[in-house]
Design an enzyme around this catalytic site. Structure first.
Site, PDB file in Angstrom:
ATOM      1  N   PHE A  61       0.816  -1.216   0.000  1.00 49.25           N
ATOM      2  CA  PHE A  61       0.000   0.000   0.000  1.00 49.25           C
ATOM      3  C   PHE A  61       0.852   1.269   0.000  1.00 49.25           C
ATOM      4  O   PHE A  61       0.409   2.314  -0.440  1.00 49.25           O
ATOM      5  CB  PHE A  61      -0.871   0.041   1.264  1.00 49.25           C
ATOM      6  CG  PHE A  61      -2.040  -0.905   1.253  1.00 49.25           C
ATOM      7  CD1 PHE A  61      -3.021  -0.813   0.272  1.00 49.25           C
ATOM      8  CD2 PHE A  61      -2.201  -1.863   2.247  1.00 49.25           C
ATOM      9  CE1 PHE A  61      -4.127  -1.660   0.282  1.00 49.25           C
ATOM     10  CE2 PHE A  61      -3.294  -2.714   2.265  1.00 49.25           C
ATOM     11  CZ  PHE A  61      -4.262  -2.610   1.284  1.00 49.25           C
ATOM     12  N   SER A  81      -2.119  -6.412  -7.243  1.00 50.55           N
ATOM     13  CA  SER A  81      -2.098  -5.244  -6.347  1.00 50.55           C
ATOM     14  C   SER A  81      -2.592  -5.684  -4.982  1.00 50.55           C
ATOM     15  O   SER A  81      -3.229  -6.729  -4.855  1.00 50.55           O
ATOM     16  CB  SER A  81      -3.029  -4.156  -6.870  1.00 50.55           C
ATOM     17  OG  SER A  81      -4.379  -4.493  -6.579  1.00 50.55           O
ATOM     18  N   ASP A  82      -2.332  -4.895  -3.959  1.00 56.38           N
ATOM     19  CA  ASP A  82      -3.044  -5.149  -2.710  1.00 56.38           C
ATOM     20  C   ASP A  82      -4.477  -4.624  -2.890  1.00 56.38           C
ATOM     21  O   ASP A  82      -4.809  -3.971  -3.879  1.00 56.38           O
ATOM     22  CB  ASP A  82      -2.329  -4.502  -1.518  1.00 56.38           C
ATOM     23  CG  ASP A  82      -2.734  -5.174  -0.198  1.00 56.38           C
ATOM     24  OD1 ASP A  82      -3.780  -5.872  -0.166  1.00 56.38           O
ATOM     25  OD2 ASP A  82      -2.027  -5.011   0.819  1.00 56.38           O
ATOM     26  N   TRP A  83      -5.284  -4.921  -1.892  1.00 59.61           N
ATOM     27  CA  TRP A  83      -6.728  -4.650  -1.953  1.00 59.61           C
ATOM     28  C   TRP A  83      -6.995  -3.167  -2.274  1.00 59.61           C
ATOM     29  O   TRP A  83      -6.630  -2.296  -1.489  1.00 59.61           O
ATOM     30  CB  TRP A  83      -7.358  -5.032  -0.618  1.00 59.61           C
ATOM     31  CG  TRP A  83      -8.821  -4.782  -0.495  1.00 59.61           C
ATOM     32  CD1 TRP A  83      -9.436  -3.571  -0.370  1.00 59.61           C
ATOM     33  CD2 TRP A  83      -9.858  -5.763  -0.483  1.00 59.61           C
ATOM     34  NE1 TRP A  83     -10.791  -3.729  -0.275  1.00 59.61           N
ATOM     35  CE2 TRP A  83     -11.079  -5.070  -0.339  1.00 59.61           C
ATOM     36  CE3 TRP A  83      -9.881  -7.160  -0.575  1.00 59.61           C
ATOM     37  CZ2 TRP A  83     -12.310  -5.722  -0.280  1.00 59.61           C
ATOM     38  CZ3 TRP A  83     -11.104  -7.799  -0.510  1.00 59.61           C
ATOM     39  CH2 TRP A  83     -12.305  -7.091  -0.375  1.00 59.61           C
ATOM     40  N   ALA A 100      -5.637  -1.163  -4.023  1.00 59.80           N
ATOM     41  CA  ALA A 100      -4.472  -0.268  -4.085  1.00 59.80           C
ATOM     42  C   ALA A 100      -4.372   0.448  -5.429  1.00 59.80           C
ATOM     43  O   ALA A 100      -3.837   1.559  -5.490  1.00 59.80           O
ATOM     44  CB  ALA A 100      -3.187  -1.041  -3.795  1.00 59.80           C
TER      45      ALA A 100
END
Ligand code: NOJ
Length: 808
Positions: free
Chosen positions: A281, A312-314, A316
């Site tokens: 993030f 990607s992260d959640w 992001a």
């Protein structure tokens, strides 16, 4: 006679020494000239050969040729059809999206019935029949919950991490999950950051060894096996260094520190063949990781040769807008071009990529490459050939699985202190003759929090609490009082039943009507007992893991008051710390004779703690990070850089005077950790011989860029006590003269050795380029003429020393 002895020794060595070299694949550049060596070199790392096999490539290319633009973008899209751990893309009809080929991956869909539902749509209704890849946060077990990763790091046992990953993979795959968002290998040196509990701690060498083991356990070197899952190393990169320990914050660090410390464990995971990488993030030096070409293309792909895909992260990708680096189409383009192949729940790739590809703003080949990488993993996992999960009951924590969880939890416990008590001797292990034991504290019977912060499918009903385990052992010799809540009563009431990551768990504790009354009752219970065991910590669901940063590191709620009230009774107290991050234990260390750091132990919490308390298991855990005296010391870690005015010892207890003023110190606290990195006691004693080295002087011309040992350090370790025990031997070095200043100590070897009473083992550590190199000012890995101080012992305070000279 002599030969026999040598043979025996070498067997012992191979049994006991953890030779990391074995696990590494040869680098492409094995031989080089001295000048190249001196300027360092960029190595093309080992890749996951399965992902680029001719067969997989041919199938990928053939499929890619048939795909429309929309279908290609669909492969880069991931949505959650379950719980949310952040802002979510709402109002989506997943069945429809899957049927159109617009959704290539899902997360938080658990259980074969649910995964098969979507997979049938993908395979039967979508035009090209491309299977979905299902991902989930399987972090410390699936149905069988293990201790959290930081605790597993405290075992210093990569085999334990591998086992946890193996059991998790079997259980997850049976639940339709082909991809786990683990291991998290962010170097974490600041316990204000709640996610420290998901990490392997502060050290790049230990974390790298564990990273390799987690990946091996999940993927088994063969993604196509029906019980393998693709792993995802995260969060790339340097998320553990968020400013001030506040989650999601920015990271600002030199490239030298980035490479020398923070990148090491991710690189180890890539070398071990990890199939996917998750972005972080945070921004790094001003560029958000999710749109960072330096990280995702230059380092990951070009330098390390990573050939899986990046998710990607959640949310992001969507959140890049908040980083103020462009509008929605711009940030999506930046993320894709930087190398983020899949958009987790960000809902931007799905909505803003197509127009930009059509208009040529995003080159077609950039999108094709992202799709190619994702398809490769799907093929390698065998999803095209075996898309469905055999329906059947989910794995349950069987007695065999519980036994594994209990054994590993036992290995993670760190005996921080065990001072003799007048008239009793050492409190631990507790004597079988003890008449009455008072078990006190809010975590003694809290199945939910004992599981640990990140269990999606773990069921608190499966957890054996401390109260249950000790009750079974002691019967009516056990007295119990909860004492207080983990949080102030109003917060406990407000948070009852709230979970953030879980499908089955719900907070089980009730808020206490009158906490002061409850503490007074606990004091009465302690008075009736011979010994009081306090089970204190912090609430794992609310105060640990993601979005759980703290500015203080004390026990939460009224627990400190409870502790002081029980100590004031004068009864001998054993403190069991059930917190998965380092807490500030200064008061406890000054007033409580025995302290056991038990982390969040998982499903077998009770029996694992009970076994250690009663000596059925001799504690062998060692701290994978430094425990502070005060939160103001953070970030605190042992591998500090030197400075021009080092403090001479710990000064804060001395009266202030002019000589002690102008040095690198705190005016109100010692510099050192309360419990240092590598620290952990045992119920036996280990005696070390002085280490010896077989080549004390090495000319530069003998140094090559390979994994061959240059020198071997040997030590004899003896169990000089009266019970069997396991010691974690640790080797530290200091490069005393380099062109770039080097840490005052660095871990470069470790070995878990089990010894019967009186037994001695000979242990060796290999030192080669991998252990001795550092990054010079030109950011190249190098070795220069110097002297290395070398210590071997049972913690980062080891004093038994030898040295190694590198000469022109
Ligand atoms: C956010 C977390 O940072 C990450 O670790 C996790 O894997 C994803 N959410 C998915 O839940």
């Amino acid at each position: 006679m002599h030969q026999e002895a040598t043979a025996r020794n070498s067997i012992r060595v191979s049994e006991t020494v953890y030779h990391l070299l074995e696990m590494r694949k040869p680098r492409v550049l094995a031989v080089c000239s001295l000048s190249l060596l001196l300027s360092g070199a960029i190595f093309a790392s080992a890749q996951n050969a399965q992902l680029t096999s001719g067969k997989v490539n041919a199938r990928v290319e053939s499929l890619l040729r048939q795909m429309t633009l929309e279908e290609k973008i669909g492969q880069t899209v991931q949505y959650s059809a379950g719980f949310a751990t952040g802002p979510s893309a709402s109002n989506l009809t997943y069945d429809e999206l899957v049927a159109k080929g617009s959704l290539g991956s899902m997360l938080n869909v658990v259980g074969s019935e649910r995964t098969n539902h979507y997979q049938h749509i993908a395979m039967e209704k979508s035009r090209l029949h491309i299977p979905i890849i299902f991902g989930l946060d399987v972090i410390h077990g699936h149905h069988t919950t293990f201790p959290v990763p930081l605790a597993i790091a405290a075992s210093w046992d990569p085999a334990a991490a591998e086992t946890v990953a193996r059991v998790s993979a079997e259980e997850a795959r049976a639940d339709g999950i082909d991809w786990v968002f683990s291991p998290m290998v962010d170097i974490a040196r600041d316990p204000r950051w709640g996610r420290i509990i998901e990490s392997n701690g502060e050290d790049p060498y230990l974390s790298s060894a564990l990273a390799r083991a987690w990946v091996k356990g999940y993927q088994q070197g063969d993604l196509s096996r029906p019980d393998s899952v693709a792993a995802s190393v995260k969060h790339f990169a340097a998320y553990g260094a968020v400013i001030a320990g506040r989650d999601y914050n920015a990271v600002d660090m030199s490239e030298l520190t980035l490479r020398q410390v923070y990148l090491k464990p991710y690189h180890a995971a890539v070398e071990a063949g990890v199939a996917t990488v998750m972005t972080s993030f945070n921004s790094l030096n001003g560029v958000p990781s999710t749109a960072n070409p330096f990280l995702l293309t230059q380092i990951l792909r070009n330098e390390w040769g990573f050939n899986g895909f990046v998710v990607s992260d959640w949310a992001a990708v969507g959140e890049l807008k908040n980083h103020a680096i462009g509008d929605a189409p711009t940030v999506a383009r930046k993320a894709l071009e930087a190398g983020t192949d899949m958009d987790m729940e960000g809902n931007l790739y799905a909505t803003v990529l197509a127009d930009q590809v059509r208009s040529g703003k995003i080159p077609q080949k950039v999108l094709d490459e992202a799709v190619r990488r994702i398809l490769r993993v799907k093929f390698a996992l065998g999803l095209f050939d075996h898309p469905y999960t055999q329906p059947g009951p989910a794995y349950t924590p069987t007695p065999e699985r519980r036994a594994v969880a209990r054994k590993i939890a036992g290995e993670t416990m760190v005996l921080l202190k065990n001072d003799p008590v007048e008239g009793v001797g050492n409190l631990l292990p507790l004597s079988a003759k003890v008449k009455t034991v008072a078990l006190i504290g809010p975590l003694a019977d809290d199945a939910f929090d004992l599981q640990g912060a990140w269990t999606v499918t773990g069921n608190p009903a499966d957890v054996i609490t401390l109260k249950a385990a000790l009750g079974k052992r002691l019967g009516d010799k056990l007295l119990y009082a909860r004492g207080c809540g983990l949080l102030p009563a109003k917060d406990e009431a407000a948070l009852k039943g709230v979970t953030f990551t879980s499908t089955t768990s719900a907070a089980s504790t009730e808020a206490l009507a009158d906490e002061q009354q409850s503490i007074a009752e606990a004091v009465e219970v302690a008075r009736k007992a011979d010994v009081a065991i306090l089970a204190l910590g912090e609430p794992s669901n609310w105060m640990e893991g993601e979005a759980a940063s703290r500015t203080t590191l004390g026990f939460t709620g009224a627990q400190q008051q409870l502790l002081e009230a029980i100590v004031a009774t004068g009864k001998p107290v054993v403190l069991v710390v059930l917190a998965a991050r380092p807490l500030e234990l200064k008061w406890a260390a000054g007033h409580v004779p025995a302290i056991l750091q038990a982390w969040s132990p998982g499903i077998e919490a009770g029996p694992a703690v009970e076994n250690v308390l009663f000596g059925d298991v001799n504690p062998s855990g060692k701290l994978p990070l430094s425990f502070p005296r005060a939160v103001g010391q953070e970030p605190l870690y042992y591998a500090q850089s030197p400075n021009g005015r080092p403090a001479d010892g710990d000064l804060s207890h001395m009266p202030l005077n002019a000589q002690q003023k102008m040095v690198s110190r705190y005016m109100d606290e010692q510099n050192s950790a309360l419990f240092p990195f590598g620290w952990g006691l045992s119920y036996t004693r280990f005696t070390y011989s002085y280490p010896t080295i077989d080549h004390a002087q090495i000319p530069m011309r003998n140094i090559a860029l390979d994994h061959k040992p240059l020198a071997t350090v040997s030590v004899d370790v003896q169990n000089s006590g009266s019970v069997a025990g396991t010691e974690v031997l640790q080797l530290y070095i200091r490069n005393t003269s380099a062109s770039v200043e080097q840490p005052v100590r660095e871990l470069k070897g470790f070995s878990r050795v089990t010894l019967a009473p009186g037994e001695t083992k000979h242990v060796t550590f290999a030192l080669g380029f991998d252990e001795l190199n550092f990054y010079n000012a030109a950011l190249k890995e190098t070795i220069e003429p110097t002297t290395y101080d070398i210590w071997v012992g049972g913690s980062s305070l080891a004093t038994a020393a030898t040295s190694l000279k590198i000469v022109e």
